[in-house]
Design a protein around this motif. Structure first.
Motif, PDB file in Angstrom:
ATOM      1  N   LYS A 369       0.727  -1.215   0.120  1.00  0.00           N
ATOM      2  CA  LYS A 369      -0.271  -0.054  -0.259  1.00  0.00           C
ATOM      3  C   LYS A 369       0.638   0.874   0.448  1.00  0.00           C
ATOM      4  CE  LYS A 369      -4.137  -2.086   2.273  1.00  0.00           C
ATOM      5  NZ  LYS A 369      -5.349  -1.728   3.007  1.00  0.00           N
ATOM      6  N   HIS A 370       2.311   0.697  -0.678  1.00  0.00           N
ATOM      7  CA  HIS A 370       2.893   1.981  -0.315  1.00  0.00           C
ATOM      8  C   HIS A 370       3.738   2.278  -1.999  1.00  0.00           C
ATOM      9  CE1 HIS A 370       5.589  -0.931   0.538  1.00  0.00           C
ATOM     10  NE2 HIS A 370       6.664  -0.153   0.421  1.00  0.00           N
ATOM     11  N   PHE A 371       4.107   3.597  -2.113  1.00  0.00           N
ATOM     12  CA  PHE A 371       4.933   3.425  -3.372  1.00  0.00           C
ATOM     13  C   PHE A 371       6.392   4.933  -3.534  1.00  0.00           C
ATOM     14  CE2 PHE A 371       0.706   5.818  -3.837  1.00  0.00           C
ATOM     15  CZ  PHE A 371       0.800   6.756  -3.788  1.00  0.00           C
ATOM     16  N   VAL A 372       6.648   4.807  -3.982  1.00  0.00           N
ATOM     17  CA  VAL A 372       8.013   6.030  -4.060  1.00  0.00           C
ATOM     18  C   VAL A 372       7.415   7.181  -4.810  1.00  0.00           C
ATOM     19  CG1 VAL A 372       9.967   6.243  -4.164  1.00  0.00           C
ATOM     20  CG2 VAL A 372       9.646   4.416  -3.343  1.00  0.00           C
ATOM     21  N   ALA A 381       5.707   1.839  -7.405  1.00  0.00           N
ATOM     22  CA  ALA A 381       4.846   1.346  -6.436  1.00  0.00           C
ATOM     23  C   ALA A 381       6.573  -0.282  -7.006  1.00  0.00           C
ATOM     24  CB  ALA A 381       3.954   1.139  -6.978  1.00  0.00           C
ATOM     25  N   PRO A 382       6.685  -0.327  -6.268  1.00  0.00           N
ATOM     26  CA  PRO A 382       7.853  -1.214  -6.714  1.00  0.00           C
ATOM     27  C   PRO A 382       7.249  -2.804  -6.045  1.00  0.00           C
ATOM     28  CG  PRO A 382       8.106  -0.335  -4.048  1.00  0.00           C
ATOM     29  CD  PRO A 382       6.980   0.247  -4.852  1.00  0.00           C
ATOM     30  N   PRO A 399      -0.280   6.119 -15.950  1.00  0.00           N
ATOM     31  CA  PRO A 399      -0.061   4.956 -15.186  1.00  0.00           C
ATOM     32  C   PRO A 399       1.109   4.979 -16.610  1.00  0.00           C
ATOM     33  CG  PRO A 399      -1.599   4.018 -16.124  1.00  0.00           C
ATOM     34  CD  PRO A 399      -1.954   5.639 -16.379  1.00  0.00           C
ATOM     35  N   GLU A 400       2.120   4.859 -16.213  1.00  0.00           N
ATOM     36  CA  GLU A 400       3.541   4.079 -17.519  1.00  0.00           C
ATOM     37  C   GLU A 400       3.849   3.081 -17.290  1.00  0.00           C
ATOM     38  OE1 GLU A 400       6.519   7.300 -17.252  1.00  0.00           O
ATOM     39  OE2 GLU A 400       5.400   8.454 -18.185  1.00  0.00           O
ATOM     40  N   GLY A 401       5.053   2.033 -18.856  1.00  0.00           N
ATOM     41  CA  GLY A 401       4.500   0.636 -18.455  1.00  0.00           C
ATOM     42  C   GLY A 401       3.476  -0.110 -17.788  1.00  0.00           C
ATOM     43  N   ILE A 407       4.854   2.557 -12.624  1.00  0.00           N
ATOM     44  CA  ILE A 407       5.540   3.343 -12.487  1.00  0.00           C
ATOM     45  C   ILE A 407       3.301   4.680 -12.932  1.00  0.00           C
ATOM     46  CG2 ILE A 407       6.720   5.323 -13.624  1.00  0.00           C
ATOM     47  CD1 ILE A 407       8.732   2.719 -14.125  1.00  0.00           C
ATOM     48  N   PHE A 408       3.771   5.476 -12.505  1.00  0.00           N
ATOM     49  CA  PHE A 408       2.748   6.221 -12.640  1.00  0.00           C
ATOM     50  C   PHE A 408       3.290   7.947 -12.615  1.00  0.00           C
ATOM     51  CE2 PHE A 408       1.394   2.716 -10.413  1.00  0.00           C
ATOM     52  CZ  PHE A 408       0.187   2.582 -10.990  1.00  0.00           C
ATOM     53  N   ARG A 409       2.928   8.473 -13.825  1.00  0.00           N
ATOM     54  CA  ARG A 409       3.181  10.384 -14.052  1.00  0.00           C
ATOM     55  C   ARG A 409       2.519  11.294 -13.906  1.00  0.00           C
ATOM     56  NH1 ARG A 409       8.216  11.755 -15.455  1.00  0.00           N
ATOM     57  NH2 ARG A 409       8.652  10.389 -16.346  1.00  0.00           N
ATOM     58  N   PHE A 410       2.756  11.917 -12.975  1.00  0.00           N
ATOM     59  CA  PHE A 410       1.691  13.000 -12.566  1.00  0.00           C
ATOM     60  C   PHE A 410       1.807  14.492 -13.378  1.00  0.00           C
ATOM     61  CE2 PHE A 410       2.873  11.266  -8.478  1.00  0.00           C
ATOM     62  CZ  PHE A 410       0.894  11.216  -8.081  1.00  0.00           C
ATOM     63  N   SER A 411       1.091  15.217 -13.738  1.00  0.00           N
ATOM     64  CA  SER A 411       0.708  16.371 -14.558  1.00  0.00           C
ATOM     65  C   SER A 411      -0.424  17.341 -14.422  1.00  0.00           C
ATOM     66  CB  SER A 411       0.699  15.650 -16.008  1.00  0.00           C
ATOM     67  OG  SER A 411      -0.288  14.860 -16.508  1.00  0.00           O
ATOM     68  N   GLN A 412      -0.172  18.516 -14.345  1.00  0.00           N
ATOM     69  CA  GLN A 412      -1.122  19.893 -14.288  1.00  0.00           C
ATOM     70  C   GLN A 412      -2.638  18.893 -15.151  1.00  0.00           C
ATOM     71  OE1 GLN A 412       0.224  23.276 -14.864  1.00  0.00           O
ATOM     72  NE2 GLN A 412      -2.762  24.078 -14.440  1.00  0.00           N
ATOM     73  N   ASN A 413      -2.258  18.599 -15.887  1.00  0.00           N
ATOM     74  CA  ASN A 413      -3.606  17.393 -16.695  1.00  0.00           C
ATOM     75  C   ASN A 413      -4.269  16.586 -16.573  1.00  0.00           C
ATOM     76  OD1 ASN A 413      -3.727  18.940 -18.916  1.00  0.00           O
ATOM     77  ND2 ASN A 413      -2.850  17.666 -20.378  1.00  0.00           N
TER      78      ASN A 413
END
Length: 593
Positions: A369-372, A381-382, A399-401, A407-413
């Motif tokens: 339940k944790h991520f970096v 998320a490991p 999500p990426e990959g 792997i999740f990427r934040f953006s303003q959108n």
């Protein structure tokens, strides 16, 4: 060949336990319940009932039926008698065997020459298989990876459907453009997406809404279910799927398989592998199915490669060898079925399959339940992220990959989209602070603030209201997967046997299901022997006549015969013949039409 009278007498001689086993194995014979044993014999000799019974036989049993007179003491005869495909009639006084077996006439007619034996061709054992050794580590790694990938892709699909229902063509069929777009959005190949869509529909996770021509989510509790329960439900849906593999996803016009193709293929793989870590060759699976289900081998051989591939996707097998969860599931299903009644489903074991749950736990890493959160505005998320955390994270980051470590990427959108859907800046920060194992970078905090300002500037922050039609959605489907309709219950079988024992073997003359069957039997006998027979038939004017004829042929619902008096040809529609009567003196107690 046997007569209907001999068949009814054979049924009458059976014990209640034998009749019960017969009705369990041939449940169609008492749907609806029958009035007496003669009607039961008639029901069991119908073309449909005989076809269903023959489908359950392996190659030696079919070859045995095709080689009457049977050799004494043949190992298949008890099973064939239990299925009422052969009868044991009292023998003549000079017969060394106290009982003689003969095939039911309808069985001989149905088989024809299809399984006639050449000299020395009797196959009492299946062919020797080709097996490839597979290490336990390779098998477990392959199965665990497949199960993890399966659950991840289905969960991502469901998250997509929760937000945006899937557009379809008329009848639920999904168009090529929609498949391509979904495939790109979910990061899976089109063939894999088709499988996941079909699986989700079979598991009742999605359902078709005709008015909207869309597929909507049917179970909103899915993301919160335990992974073992999720896997059991998906595998149960797969096992009981009646459609042939392949084809357009969710197409209601897809062909229906003549057998439970997935169940019989899985049973063959488990039988070939035994308890060893081996992978049977596809050709060996086909060979065993040819021995077990010869009437359907052309169909089965065509689809075996696809079924074996689906087993790998589901993690039932790993590197071609049955996985520990796959073996445990089948064992628990078999145990539950033998302890209760046929028709036990995987759904009924969803919360009571300890061996399967234990086997799955050994293969799958515990959910985290944790991520970096990193300075480049990504969250990593490991390991396997719990569905609840993953669902919330996907609302605010792209999500990426597509590996196990998300792997999740934040953006303003992405943040603006989360706020538009109902999340607020403070709830996003609270979620990140709770589940991030590192401090949230200042750059991400600034991005959250900018997204909130942008949303506030463009209008009030309100959750999107559901469309009016959404309030009329069907209730979520049940949490279990049902098989085809189960056979009669023990109480229904007991009631049927009680009714049979309380009635004479034969009902009143010209009544019940056995009356027309007796008429057809005596007509066929008269055609074969060239003997004369009395007919009682309805004329075109509605009058009943009694005429002595010598039948010539019986085909296409028409009897062609020559009258004994006058020697002229006449034709009678079968449905106008009310009864028959042989010219010879009937044996005492033997019924006739």
């Amino acid at each position: 060949m046997s007569t209907l009278a001999e068949f009814a007498e054979d049924l009458a001689r059976r014990s209640d336990a034998q009749l019960a086993r017969l009705l369990v194995r041939r449940p169609d014979a008492m749907s609806p319940p029958v009035a007496n044993l003669a009607d039961l014999a008639t029901r069991l000799t119908s073309a449909h009932s005989i076809s269903l019974a023959l489908e359950s036989l392996n190659l030696p049993a079919l070859q045995t039926l095709a080689r009457w007179p049977f050799p004494p003491g043949h190992e298949c005869l008890p099973t064939l008698h239990e299925l009422a495909l052969v009868i044991a009639a009292p023998s003549s006084a000079d017969d060394a065997d106290p009982r003689r077996c003969m095939p039911v006439t309808a069985v001989t007619l149905a088989l024809g020459e299809a399984f006639a034996l050449e000299s020395g061709a009797f196959e009492s054992q299946p062919p020797a298989p080709q097996l490839m050794s597979v290490s336990r580590v390779l098998r477990d790694n392959a199965a665990g990876s497949a199960i993890e990938s399966l659950l991840r892709h289905v969960n991502v699909l469901m998250e997509h459907v929760y937000i945006s229902p899937i557009d379809s063509l008329r009848g639920g069929r999904i168009g090529v453009r929609t498949v391509r777009k979904l495939s790109k959005d979910l990061g899976v190949e089109e063939s894999g997406l088709s499988f996941y869509l079909e699986l989700a529909a079979e598991a009742r996770l999605i359902h078709f809404h005709p008015a909207e021509q869309q597929w909507w989510a049917a179970d909103h509790s899915w993301p919160h279910r335990d992974r073992a329960e999720q896997w059991l439900r998906l595998v149960g849906a797969w096992l009981h799927c009646t459609h042939c593999p392949g084809g357009n996803p969710l197409d209601g016009m897809r062909a229906i398989a003549p057998v439970h193709i997935r169940s019989v293929a899985l049973s063959a793989v488990l039988a070939l592998a035994g308890k060893d870590h081996v992978a049977p060759a596809p050709e060996s699976v086909v060979d065993l199915l040819r021995w077990r289900h010869p009437l359907h081998i052309d169909f089965l051989a065509q689809h075996v490669p696809e079924i074996l591939h689906e087993m790998e996707i589901l993690g039932i097998t790993g590197a071609g060898s049955p996985s520990a969860p796959g073996r445990a599931l089948v064992a628990e299903l078999d145990g539950a079925a033998s302890a209760t009644r046929p028709g036990v489903t995987v759904g009924t074991l969803a919360t009571s399959a300890p061996a399967t749950t234990t086997a799955l736990a050994a293969l799958l890493p515990a959910p985290i339940k944790h991520f970096v959160v990193q300075g480049d505005l990504t969250a990593v998320a490991p390991g396997f992220l719990s569905p609840e955390v993953s669902s919330s994270l996907r609302r605010m980051a792209e999500p990426e990959g597509h590996g196990a470590a998300g792997i999740f990427r934040f953006s303003q959108n992405s943040l603006e989209a989360a706020m538009t859907s109902g999340m607020r800046a403070h709830s996003i920060r609270e979620f990140l602070n709770t589940h991030s194992s590192t401090t949230v970078p200042q750059s991400l905090d600034y991005l959250i603030t900018a997204a909130a300002i942008r949303i506030e500037a463009t209008g009030p922050l309100l959750p999107q209201a559901p469309r009016p039609e959404a309030r009329k959605r069907h209730k979520p489907g049940p949490g279990v997967v049902h098989s085809r309709p189960a056979g009669p219950t023990e109480a229904e079988i007991a009631a049927q046997i009680t009714r049979l024992r309380s009635q004479p073997t034969w009902g009143a003359r010209d009544t019940g299901e056995s009356g027309p069957a007796l008429v057809m039997e005596e007509l066929r006998q008269a055609v074969r022997t060239g003997s004369a027979i009395w007919l009682r038939a309805v004329t075109g004017q509605g009058e009943v006549e009694r005429v002595l004829v010598r039948p010539v042929s019986l085909a296409a619902g028409m009897l062609r015969a020559r009258t004994v008096l006058g020697d002229r040809e006449r034709r009678f529609s079968i449905h106008r013949i009310m009864a028959t009567e042989t010219t010879e003196q009937d044996q005492e107690g033997a019924p006739h039409g």
